[in-house]
Design an enzyme around this catalytic site. Structure first.
Site, PDB file in Angstrom:
ATOM      1  N   GLU A 234      -2.971  -0.543  -9.908  1.00 26.72           N
ATOM      2  CA  GLU A 234      -1.510  -0.521  -9.798  1.00 26.72           C
ATOM      3  C   GLU A 234      -0.789  -1.554 -10.663  1.00 26.72           C
ATOM      4  O   GLU A 234       0.422  -1.503 -10.804  1.00 26.72           O
ATOM      5  CB  GLU A 234      -1.070  -0.642  -8.334  1.00 26.72           C
ATOM      6  CG  GLU A 234      -1.402  -1.943  -7.644  1.00 26.72           C
ATOM      7  CD  GLU A 234      -2.718  -1.881  -6.886  1.00 26.72           C
ATOM      8  OE1 GLU A 234      -3.582  -1.066  -7.253  1.00 26.72           O
ATOM      9  OE2 GLU A 234      -2.878  -2.670  -5.928  1.00 26.72           O
ATOM     10  N   ASN A 235      -1.544  -2.473 -11.273  1.00 32.01           N
ATOM     11  CA  ASN A 235      -0.876  -3.388 -12.194  1.00 32.01           C
ATOM     12  C   ASN A 235      -0.586  -2.732 -13.546  1.00 32.01           C
ATOM     13  O   ASN A 235       0.047  -3.343 -14.402  1.00 32.01           O
ATOM     14  CB  ASN A 235      -1.710  -4.662 -12.392  1.00 32.01           C
ATOM     15  CG  ASN A 235      -3.094  -4.363 -12.920  1.00 32.01           C
ATOM     16  OD1 ASN A 235      -3.760  -3.454 -12.434  1.00 32.01           O
ATOM     17  ND2 ASN A 235      -3.523  -5.105 -13.906  1.00 32.01           N
TER      18      ASN A 235
END
Lengths: 221, 229
Positions: A47-48
């Protein structure tokens, strides 16, 4: 025998399907990547801002600009792509991620999950966990069935601050595979050599046992 | 038009006590190292810092925390920082924790002129306290408000004199949405080139969002968790 962390990951890997986009949380979930069946293409989302996450870099080749959501140095596979955090959560919130696997401190028999805060002890923050559990179509929780002192983590109601409500449908623990329905935790499979009674004793929430409960197997059919 | 400034000290001119700053980065990846260091050399205090994380004890935003220049953090994950925890437990620091996607979207919305929006994340949790709940498609959502900062400070890989930015790998993270949401946006870049030298089809953040830009120096790019095979 209760499952090892690796075996929990291996069992979860059986839920993967070709073409799945999958977000794996920190801890046991990360290990699922090691058991993607041969010939199956599964794309890992971090998710980064990474799709197509590869294994850890070879010694001496770590790149500080290429990390996963656990801040570990990783690699990107051919066909992978980078993007910003807002786009990343558009993928998650928009329901484009097929499967999310994450850890938990507690899960309730109505599908609530607590995984981010232990009041007075740990105040690290929720990171992306609340976004993931609120939006994912398909969530599997990987966890130990009981705490180190033997207390059940599969409860009638969570005691710790919640990450999300009524969102968990499936759990793989060291003792069992369970599904959450309106009736509570439905026992689907048990760890090899673990009896239904052992699972009963380790489960505080409502447990539903229907018919013979098969043992967990690890090979994908 | 002249957006180019000489260095971080010049770039952060105008940042005053009590202001709200956005700082890009995820963990220590893609953080504006030069501007953070420059801020530690000013007496500016009582800052509200919007940043996904809070650095580590001796690097990133940890440096500003150590100097007690931060009054409030708006973040999603603040582990890995003992000084942070100490200040929090002693009531010296205020913290607002947001779900990560909500935080990113609040920045994006702020930059896009959308004052508020509904998301499902956090419904039924302590994040929902005091927030309006509305049901859409049978599912409860929380009303979340956009964020705008007095200064947004971002770090990019390459930039040009018009302020167009390209990020390297996972260092895009919060830098892009935050770049859009500053009343004044400062970009520090590893390589600054004249306008026209970057491929316009590969720009991540269009220069309209950027007010000040400079080429940073001595990037340390510290790794938080070195994992190798």
């Amino acid at each position: 025998m209760a499952l090892t962390k690796e075996q929990i990951a291996q069992r979860i890997a059986k839920e993967l399907q070709d073409g799945y986009y999958v977000n794996l949380g920190i801890g046991i979930p990360t290990l699922v990547a090691n058991y993607i069946p041969e010939g199956m293409e599964v794309i890992l989302q971090s998710e980064n801002g990474l799709l197509g996450m590869g294994p850890f870099p070879k010694k001496g080749t770590a790149d500080p600009d290429l990390i996963n959501a656990g801040k570990q140095t990783v690699t990107i596979l051919p066909g992978g792509v980078f993007f910003d955090s807002a786009t990343s959560f558009a993928m998650i919130r928009g329901g484009h991620v097929d499967l999310t696997v994450l850890g938990a401190f507690e899960v309730s028999d109505t599908g609530d999950i607590a995984s981010w805060k232990i009041p007075g002890k740990m105040v690290k923050g929720m990171g992306g966990a609340m976004d993931l559990v609120a939006a994912a179509k398909n969530i599997i929780v990987a966890m130990q069935h009981t705490s180190k002192d033997g207390k059940s983590k599969l409860l009638k109601a969570c005691t710790l601050p919640l990450t999300g409500v009524k969102c968990i449908k499936k759990i793989v623990t060291d003792l069992a595979v369970l599904e959450i329905t309106n009736e509570g935790f439905v026992l689907l499979e048990r760890a090899p050599g673990v009896s239904v009674d052992q699972i009963k004793n380790a489960t505080e929430g409502r447990l539903v046992i229907k018919g013979e409960i098969p043992e967990i197997t690890f090979t994908t059919s | 038009m002249n957006k180019v400034v000489a260095n971080a000290t010049e770039a952060i001119e105008g940042i005053k006590d009590g202001m709200t700053l956005m700082l890009g980065g995820f963990g220590l990846c893609g953080i504006p190292e030069n501007c953070i260091k420059a801020l530690t050399q000013t007496p500016v205090k009582d800052l509200t810092c919007i940043s996904n994380n809070a650095g580590v004890d001796d690097f990133g935003l940890g440096l500003l925390l150590r100097n007690k220049q931060i009054r409030k953090m708006i973040s999603s994950y603040v582990g890995e920082n003992a000084e942070f925890e100490r200040q929090l437990l002693h009531g010296e620091l205020e913290v607002e924790l947001n779900p990560q996607g909500t935080l990113a979207e609040r920045c994006r919305a702020g930059g896009a002129g959308i004052p508020a929006f509904f998301v499902p994340a956090g419904y039924g949790t302590e994040v929902a306290i005091g927030k309006e709940v509305r049901e859409f498609n049978g599912k409860p959502h929380l009303l979340e408000h956009a964020l705008v900062a007095d200064f947004a400070i971002v770090k990019a890989w390459k930039g040009d004199t018009h302020g167009n930015l390209i990020y390297k790998e996972t260092a895009a993270n919060f830098n892009h949405p935050m770049a859009t949401a500053g009343k004044i946006t400062i970009a520090e870049v590893e390589e600054l080139v004249p306008a026209g030298h970057l491929n316009p089809m590969q720009i991540h953040t269009p220069g309209i969002f950027v007010n000040r830009i400079f080429q940073g120096v001595d990037y340390e790019k510290r790794i938080e968790q070195l994992t190798e095979r």
